[in-house]
Design an enzyme around this catalytic site. Structure first.
Site, PDB file in Angstrom:
ATOM      1  N   ALA A 185     -10.573  42.723  62.359  1.00 21.86           N
ATOM      2  CA  ALA A 185     -10.832  41.948  63.565  1.00 21.86           C
ATOM      3  C   ALA A 185     -10.061  40.639  63.425  1.00 21.86           C
ATOM      4  O   ALA A 185      -9.753  40.206  62.307  1.00 21.86           O
ATOM      5  CB  ALA A 185     -12.325  41.671  63.683  1.00 21.86           C
ATOM      6  N   GLY A 212     -12.194  45.788  60.448  1.00 28.82           N
ATOM      7  CA  GLY A 212     -12.195  46.523  61.718  1.00 28.82           C
ATOM      8  C   GLY A 212     -11.137  47.618  61.769  1.00 28.82           C
ATOM      9  O   GLY A 212     -11.284  48.590  62.520  1.00 28.82           O
ATOM     10  N   GLU A 264     -12.677  50.433  59.989  1.00 29.83           N
ATOM     11  CA  GLU A 264     -13.786  50.878  60.846  1.00 29.83           C
ATOM     12  C   GLU A 264     -13.265  51.712  62.020  1.00 29.83           C
ATOM     13  O   GLU A 264     -13.887  52.693  62.422  1.00 29.83           O
ATOM     14  CB  GLU A 264     -14.580  49.667  61.338  1.00 29.83           C
ATOM     15  CG  GLU A 264     -15.346  49.005  60.191  1.00 29.83           C
ATOM     16  CD  GLU A 264     -16.028  47.721  60.597  1.00 29.83           C
ATOM     17  OE1 GLU A 264     -15.295  46.764  60.944  1.00 29.83           O
ATOM     18  OE2 GLU A 264     -17.262  47.655  60.610  1.00 29.83           O
ATOM     19  N   GLU A 280     -15.056  42.058  54.524  1.00 26.76           N
ATOM     20  CA  GLU A 280     -15.809  41.053  55.289  1.00 26.76           C
ATOM     21  C   GLU A 280     -16.669  40.134  54.435  1.00 26.76           C
ATOM     22  O   GLU A 280     -16.839  38.956  54.762  1.00 26.76           O
ATOM     23  CB  GLU A 280     -16.697  41.740  56.341  1.00 26.76           C
ATOM     24  CG  GLU A 280     -15.932  42.308  57.529  1.00 26.76           C
ATOM     25  CD  GLU A 280     -15.451  43.736  57.319  1.00 26.76           C
ATOM     26  OE1 GLU A 280     -15.486  44.220  56.171  1.00 26.76           O
ATOM     27  OE2 GLU A 280     -15.051  44.374  58.306  1.00 26.76           O
TER      28      GLU A 280
HETATM   29  N1  COA Z   1      -7.102  38.247  61.685  1.00 29.85           N
HETATM   30  C1  COA Z   1      -6.206  37.357  62.135  1.00 29.85           C
HETATM   31  N2  COA Z   1      -4.971  37.234  61.636  1.00 29.85           N
HETATM   32  C2  COA Z   1      -4.621  38.063  60.629  1.00 29.85           C
HETATM   33  C3  COA Z   1      -5.506  39.019  60.102  1.00 29.85           C
HETATM   34  C4  COA Z   1      -6.804  39.104  60.669  1.00 29.85           C
HETATM   35  N3  COA Z   1      -7.707  39.982  60.255  1.00 29.85           N
HETATM   36  N4  COA Z   1      -4.880  39.683  59.101  1.00 29.85           N
HETATM   37  C5  COA Z   1      -3.643  39.166  59.018  1.00 29.85           C
HETATM   38  N5  COA Z   1      -3.488  38.188  59.942  1.00 29.85           N
HETATM   39  C6  COA Z   1      -2.289  37.378  60.200  1.00 29.85           C
HETATM   40  C7  COA Z   1      -2.114  36.300  59.138  1.00 29.85           C
HETATM   41  O1  COA Z   1      -2.940  35.169  59.429  1.00 29.85           O
HETATM   42  C8  COA Z   1      -0.651  36.003  59.253  1.00 29.85           C
HETATM   43  O2  COA Z   1      -0.448  35.210  60.401  1.00 29.85           O
HETATM   44  P1  COA Z   1       0.586  33.952  60.355  1.00 29.85           P
HETATM   45  O3  COA Z   1       1.906  34.597  60.014  1.00 29.85           O
HETATM   46  O4  COA Z   1       0.519  33.412  61.737  1.00 29.85           O
HETATM   47  O5  COA Z   1       0.069  33.051  59.275  1.00 29.85           O
HETATM   48  C9  COA Z   1      -0.059  37.392  59.562  1.00 29.85           C
HETATM   49  O6  COA Z   1      -1.131  38.173  60.079  1.00 29.85           O
HETATM   50  C10 COA Z   1       0.492  38.085  58.329  1.00 29.85           C
HETATM   51  O7  COA Z   1      -0.532  38.149  57.350  1.00 29.85           O
HETATM   52  P2  COA Z   1      -0.398  37.525  55.877  1.00 29.85           P
HETATM   53  O8  COA Z   1      -1.779  37.221  55.398  1.00 29.85           O
HETATM   54  O9  COA Z   1       0.593  36.410  55.864  1.00 29.85           O
HETATM   55  O10 COA Z   1       0.188  38.788  55.097  1.00 29.85           O
HETATM   56  P3  COA Z   1       0.046  39.086  53.542  1.00 29.85           P
HETATM   57  O11 COA Z   1       0.999  40.188  53.247  1.00 29.85           O
HETATM   58  O12 COA Z   1       0.158  37.826  52.725  1.00 29.85           O
HETATM   59  O13 COA Z   1      -1.450  39.629  53.349  1.00 29.85           O
HETATM   60  C11 COA Z   1      -3.408  40.920  53.966  1.00 29.85           C
HETATM   61  C12 COA Z   1      -1.866  40.819  53.977  1.00 29.85           C
HETATM   62  C13 COA Z   1      -3.793  42.136  54.792  1.00 29.85           C
HETATM   63  C14 COA Z   1      -3.906  41.088  52.529  1.00 29.85           C
HETATM   64  C15 COA Z   1      -4.000  39.631  54.567  1.00 29.85           C
HETATM   65  O14 COA Z   1      -3.385  39.404  55.828  1.00 29.85           O
HETATM   66  C16 COA Z   1      -5.494  39.662  54.797  1.00 29.85           C
HETATM   67  O15 COA Z   1      -6.253  39.530  53.849  1.00 29.85           O
HETATM   68  N6  COA Z   1      -5.925  39.805  56.080  1.00 29.85           N
HETATM   69  C17 COA Z   1      -7.313  39.740  56.447  1.00 29.85           C
HETATM   70  C18 COA Z   1      -8.043  40.985  56.055  1.00 29.85           C
HETATM   71  C19 COA Z   1      -9.508  40.845  56.410  1.00 29.85           C
HETATM   72  O16 COA Z   1     -10.255  40.091  55.825  1.00 29.85           O
HETATM   73  N7  COA Z   1      -9.928  41.634  57.407  1.00 29.85           N
HETATM   74  C20 COA Z   1     -11.284  41.662  57.844  1.00 29.85           C
HETATM   75  C21 COA Z   1     -11.487  40.771  59.001  1.00 29.85           C
HETATM   76  S1  COA Z   1     -13.159  40.780  59.547  1.00 29.85           S
END
Ligand code: COA
Length: 261
Positions: A68, A114, A117, A137
């Site tokens: 999400a 999400g 999910e 989460e």
């Molecule tokens: N919500 C909003 N933005 C998200 C996102 C999410 N769930 N997951 C990734 N993004 C965005 C990042 O903020 C980043 O945006 P920016 O370039 O404007 O800063 C972009 O997507 C790329 O992600 P980034 O984190 O830079 O890539 P990465 O390769 O370093 O890491 C992940 C990849 C998947 C490990 C990391 O993005 C992450 O942990 N995401 C969240 C996962 C999460 O907790 N999901 C559950 C949400 S309830």
């Protein structure tokens, strides 16, 4: 409400269609508009008599869906948090789970929160050998709110589900396959071919029977009580200092220091 049609791209094949979630700069994170666009695209495919099977994937090589959209809900109140889970479940996750045509999730990269999910709400899952899956989460001070607490436990068992949820851990495709979380794994270059092969096998069977099969399987595994409990618990998390710290830390790209209240 008008929304950006490009958030979901549809390509038709003989008897099936591929829906691609198209927000690769945010790793296809599910914000409100994307959920609405998916609701529209899936509803249209379900109503289209030419379509027997729906395939669902994420744009780009990196992610199916990374969860999400954290930026969208970081300042929500408990009531707004509860509403987010309830509306999302209704508009997308229940729609997918109870669809009368099989939906296959093609996990081409990260399927987190999400994203996993959504894949779990689908009827079948195929994954790239490079995919990574998890429900992170709790590392944000939250719990899964789009059915994850119920569907993960159902697919891989309570102990394994609680380990993944409580450690906010990620698993690779091999482990996901071993645990029965995904039906098949393929190297990235043959993932699409594998998904279409599965769709082709399904297309040979009777559409009316498929609809009844999905209905019967779902009825036997009814999760209404658990899903409603999840919505309540998800909302409650939004009233905690842990949630504020967890989401701020993600947005500030630092490690969270949870106060425990
Ligand atoms: N919500 C909003 N933005 C998200 C996102 C999410 N769930 N997951 C990734 N993004 C965005 C990042 O903020 C980043 O945006 P920016 O370039 O404007 O800063 C972009 O997507 C790329 O992600 P980034 O984190 O830079 O890539 P990465 O390769 O370093 O890491 C992940 C990849 C998947 C490990 C990391 O993005 C992450 O942990 N995401 C969240 C996962 C999460 O907790 N999901 C559950 C949400 S309830």
């Amino acid at each position: 409400m008008a929304h950006d049609q490009n958030l979901v791209i549809r390509e038709d094949f003989s008897g099936s269609c591929l829906l691609t979630i198209n927000r690769p700069d945010k790793l296809n994170a599910l914000n409100r508009e994307t959920i609405l666009a998916l609701n529209t695209a899936i509803s249209e495919a379900l109503a289209d008599s030419e379509i027997r099977v729906i395939l669902l994937t994420g744009q780009g090589e990196k992610a199916f869906v990374a969860g999400a959209d954290i930026a969208e809900f970081a300042d929500f109140t408990p009531a707004q948090g509860k509403d987010l889970a309830a509306k999302g479940q209704e508009l997308l996750f229940d729609l997918v789970a109870h669809a009368h045509k099989p939906i296959i999730a093609i996990i081409n990269g990260y399927a987190l929160g999400g994203g996993l999910e959504l894949a779990m709400a689908a009827h079948l899952r195929v994954a790239s050998t490079s995919a990574k899956m998890g429900l992170p989460e709790t590392s944000l001070g939250l719990i899964p709110g789009y059915g994850g607490t119920q569907r993960l436990a159902q697919l891989i068992g309570k102990g394994r589900a609680l380990e993944l949820i409580c450690t906010a851990g990620m698993i690779g495709a091999d482990r996901a396959y071993e645990m029965g979380l995904v039906n098949h794994i393929y190297p990235p270059e043959t993932l699409m071919e594998g998904a279409h092969k599965l769709a082709d096998a399904i297309k040979k069977t009777a559409p009316t029977a498929l609809a009844q099969a999905i209905k019967a399987v779902n009825a036997g595994l009814d999760q209404t009580t658990g899903l409603n409990a999840e919505i309540e618990a998800f909302g409650a998390c939004f009233g905690t200092e842990d949630f504020k710290e967890g989401t701020q830390a993600f947005l500030e790209k630092r490690k969270a220091q949870f106060p425990g209240r």
